[in-house]
Design an enzyme around this catalytic site. Structure first.
Site, mmCIF file in Angstrom:
data_model
loop_
_atom_site.group_PDB
_atom_site.id
_atom_site.type_symbol
_atom_site.label_atom_id
_atom_site.label_comp_id
_atom_site.label_asym_id
_atom_site.label_seq_id
_atom_site.Cartn_x
_atom_site.Cartn_y
_atom_site.Cartn_z
ATOM 1 N N ASP A 1 55.866 63.813 -38.948
ATOM 2 C CA ASP A 1 55.849 65.162 -39.498
ATOM 3 C C ASP A 1 55.191 66.058 -38.444
ATOM 4 O O ASP A 1 54.797 65.617 -37.360
ATOM 5 C CB ASP A 1 55.135 65.187 -40.862
HETATM 6 C C1 BGC Z 1 56.516 69.516 -43.557
HETATM 7 C C2 BGC Z 1 57.825 68.751 -43.571
HETATM 8 C C3 BGC Z 1 58.875 69.504 -42.794
HETATM 9 C C4 BGC Z 1 58.359 69.774 -41.400
HETATM 10 C C5 BGC Z 1 59.346 70.492 -40.516
HETATM 11 C C6 BGC Z 1 56.122 69.952 -42.173
HETATM 12 O O1 BGC Z 1 55.020 70.780 -42.165
HETATM 13 O O2 BGC Z 1 55.509 68.699 -44.106
HETATM 14 O O3 BGC Z 1 58.235 68.515 -44.891
HETATM 15 O O4 BGC Z 1 60.064 68.780 -42.760
HETATM 16 O O5 BGC Z 1 57.188 70.567 -41.491
HETATM 17 O O6 BGC Z 1 59.494 71.803 -40.853
#
Ligand code: BGC
Length: 764
Positions: free
Chosen positions: A308
């Site tokens: 993530d």
């Molecule tokens: C979130 C994810 C997301 C990623 C990309 C993160 O902060 O937890 O769910 O896919 O950002 O945008």
């Protein structure tokens, strides 16, 4: 060198891209890897944010209109060989033509200016429709869809979203969320399919099918690669706040949190994103046991494991398990991460990982393993041949056909929770006051991940669709329906800040009306900005509700929220209560059709709606939750005092259950239990009912849950009709994960129940 690859591709593409790579394709990837330098391999493992290569003042913000900056892009994609890009610029939706132009340019630079010509894989969060594309069809959020208890709606959403995401030239979607949404406090509960593991599984699998196609062919230009997230246990924190510690025993992880991922892997999910938090003190991004022993070896996941946002850095910066950032890179890659969503300081990740390989701290085999999975994904997506899809080939983008599916999902999900004296549907030609902060905007109907991360831009992009006020005016007449906000969300500051504007005006208008439609709930949020200190509905909303109740007109409370905010203070003052959750761009139309009676409501809660801040337990609690000693002796039949129970939802029809039958009294482990029940629609209105089959293990070596949902069916029952509903329940479905973390069905007594009837059976 690049020519060699092209010749190889011409030969290879005589084959179909479906299914597992055959020997020829395997050979293509192996040949490619054998030609790659360490730098080229590490570049493939690097994912950057679009702002890093877009025109603008710095890595974090870009200028409009969106354009790729040649120098920045050549540096990242050619010099540092970066293999993946994500997101939009400045959190803003773009037109499909803008996506096409910019992603074409990215591919052009990556493929034509570099030695091996490997395409970039572009990823995006398109979680209830194609979030960052202007004109895309915005469906209800996952939590709303779950309330329809019809997994077909999840399939439709994903299939339309795949189509529209490809129409935006993007082949990879960071969706679905397969987390268990078991905590009403958590700021991302709306992104889940709710608190029940079976609902999450069933809806999750449909999302995978919708995204990747029924034949799982992601080379098809209408399909995208799905990304299950966030593996695993993300929502089970102690504090209820985003990315905070969770303590979860292995068997609890297995039984409640992992199964949805297992089923999605069986359905062919291509990629996974890792939980940004920590479990039992170990950040999941550094957890070899979870990523390799469980995800790879036990679940057999062969696709790409993605971090993530900035989560490798966080092993050092936030979680303090790595003394340096380089150490953090080593921990994560050795724990099994294939690709790092860096997404800004990519030079550092790139250099650290190269150094680590040179020093023997990360093996070349580990790098090759990761790169092979990434190249395979690119190959399966047909990116080597068709690196970019063109919006002009997608005539159904944002079409009426897609809109109708979004409306259908909303109309099947909206949940009627209270309807005193059948006040709904509204009769005659009433004068209606729509009031409250959620009554006249598109933002709160959609929630976050709508045209922008936090959803704050929705009214700019979704102005053509109907707010609750507008939709009610359409059905009940312009002159009959008025709107006053009463209180509203502050434009800036925290998403939950509110201001009182015109409660007195609301009261005077209420006096002139026959009905008050009070639209309360939440503003939009996700992740850390959505962390909450008080689950109660904002005090100004409570004040507005109480003042309006003094007027003495019937109030229909519309809840428009991402999680169940407490309403126990005002609920008794309401004549009717409807939960619309986050129903998307067509949610207000669906609600208005329910109010007028055009649609008979059929949604049911996918979570327990709590009544009190210290009673936050899902429906599958343990018996000790209800112990009380009010009579001087303990007994275990107390109430959990919910506002509304999981699975609850009213209809304009009336359904009567009877004749619950089970084919035998005793079963062995290999048997299938046959259950049937008659359901009669005793009203004069056709309707849909969701029949829910629960089991209770009466005694077990690990204290059993009070009950667990084992199957459900949503059926259409005409006025006056009786339907016999049948379930085939394999005995193995009654298993739980014991203290040795093995799934077992322990012989003994079980109770099966549907509605208020139950039968006991014995498992030998
Ligand atoms: C979130 C994810 C997301 C990623 C990309 C993160 O902060 O937890 O769910 O896919 O950002 O945008």
């Amino acid at each position: 060198m690049k020519k060699n690859i092209q010749i190889l591709l011409v030969v290879l593409f005589g084959f179909s891209c479906n299914g597992p790579l055959d020997n020829g394709k395997e050979k293509f990837i192996d040949d490619l890897i054998s030609q790659m330098t360490l730098e080229e391999k590490v570049g493939q493992m690097t994912q950057i944010n679009l702002t890093v290569i877009a025109r603008g003042p710095n890595k974090w913000s870009s200028s409009f209109p969106m354009e790729i900056d040649d120098d920045k892009a050549n540096k990242a994609l050619v010099d540092f060989k970066v293999g993946s890009v994500l997101n939009t610029i400045n959190n803003t939706a773009q037109k499909p033509s803008v996506w096409f132009k910019n992603i074409s340019k990215i591919q052009d630079i990556a493929m034509n200016n570099s030695r091996l010509g490997i395409p970039v894989i572009y990823g995006i969060d398109a979680i209830h429709g194609t979030t960052y594309t202007d004109g895309a069809t915005m469906f209800p959020q996952q939590i709303t869809t779950a309330a329809s208890w019809n997994p077909e709606n999840a399939y439709n959403m994903a299939q339309v979203c795949a189509y529209e995401t490809r129409a935006s030239s993007i082949p990879w979607n960071f969706s679905p969320v397969l987390d268990l949404g078991l905590d009403p406090r958590f700021p991302r509960q709306f992104e889940t399919f709710g608190e029940d593991p079976l609902l999450v599984e069933r809806f999750g699998v449909e999302m995978i099918k919708g995204y990747q196609g029924l034949d799982n062919d992601i080379s098809n230009k209408y399909n995208v690669a799905a990304c299950m997230k966030h593996f695993v246990g993300y929502h089970a924190t102690i504090s209820g706040k985003d990315r905070t510690p969770a303590y979860i025993p292995e068997n609890v992880l297995s039984e409640y949190h992992i199964e949805s991922f297992k089923k999605a892997i069986e359905a062919g999910a291509k990629t996974v994103m890792i939980n940004s938090g920590l479990i039992n003190g170990v950040p999941v991004h550094a957890d070899y046991n979870l990523l390799i022993n469980v995800l790879r070896n036990k679940l057999g996941f062969e696709g790409v494991i993605l971090t993530d946002w900035e989560d490798i850095r966080k092993l050092h910066d936030r979680d303090k398990v790595a003394e340096t950032q380089k150490e953090a890179v080593k921990m994560a890659i050795n724990a099994g991460i294939d690709m790092s969503m860096v997404p800004y300081e990519y030079e550092q990740f790139f250099n650290d990982l190269i150094q680590l390989v040179k020093e023997g701290e990360v093996s070349m085999d580990r790098i090759d393993d990761a790169v092979k999975r990434i190249l395979k994904l690119k190959f399966e997506l047909d990116l080597f041949q068709n690196p970019v899809t063109n919006y002009e080939d997608y005539g159904d983008f944002g079409s009426k056909k897609h809109h109708q599916l979004a409306y259908k999902a909303a109309s099947e999900s909206i949940t009627l929770l209270k309807n005193t004296n059948n006040i709904l549907p509204l009769k005659g030609k009433p004068r209606i006051l729509v009031v409250g902060p959620n009554g006249n905007n598109m933002r709160t109907l959609n929630g976050a991940w709508s045209y922008s991360w936090q959803g704050e831009l929705t009214d700019r992009f979704a102005g053509d669709f109907n707010t609750i006020f507008e939709a009610i005016q359409k059905n009940f007449g312009k002159n009959e329906v008025k709107y006053v906000s009463g209180v509203s969300y502050k434009e800036s500051g925290n998403y939950y800040d509110m201001v009182e504007d015109d409660i007195n005006k609301a009261i005077s208008e209420a006096r002139k009306s026959d009905y008050i439609i009070l639209c309360l709930g939440e503003n939009t949020y996700t992740e850390k900005p959505g962390d909450l200190n008080d689950l109660n509905l904002h005090q100004l909303q409570i004040k507005l509700a109480k003042k309006l109740a003094e007027v003495g007109k019937p109030i229909i409370l519309i809840l428009n929220l991402g999680r169940p905010r407490l309403i126990s203070d005002i609920e008794p003052l309401m004549s009717a209560v409807i939960n619309v959750y986050l129903p998307g761009n067509f949610g207000a139309d669906a609600l208005s059709d329910i109010l007028s009676g055009k649609v008979n409501p059929s949604g049911k809660l996918p979570y327990t709606y709590p009544a009190f801040p210290n009673s936050l337990i899902p429906y599958y609690y343990k018996p000790s939750e209800v112990q009380n000693n009010s009579q001087g002796a303990y007994n275990y039949v107390g109430e959990v005092n919910n506002q509304y129970d999981f699975g609850f939802g009213l209809s304009y029809s009336e359904f009567i259950y009877g004749d619950l039958e089970i084919n035998k009294d005793e079963f062995s482990l290999n048997d299938t239990i046959k259950v049937s029940v008659n359901v009669k629609n005793s009203s004069g209105i056709d309707g849909f009912e969701t029949i829910q089959l629960y089991s209770s293990d009466l005694y077990a070596s690990v204290t059993p849950d009070i009950k667990r949902l084992r199957d459900f069916k949503k059926v259409d029952i005409k006025a006056g009709q009786i339907k016999t509903i049948k379930f085939d329940l394999p005995v193995t479905e009654l298993a739980f994960a014991n203290s040795d973390n093995e799934f077992v069905v322990e012989p003994g007594m079980f109770e099966l129940s549907i509605d208020k009837s139950s039968r006991e059976i014995t498992i030998r």
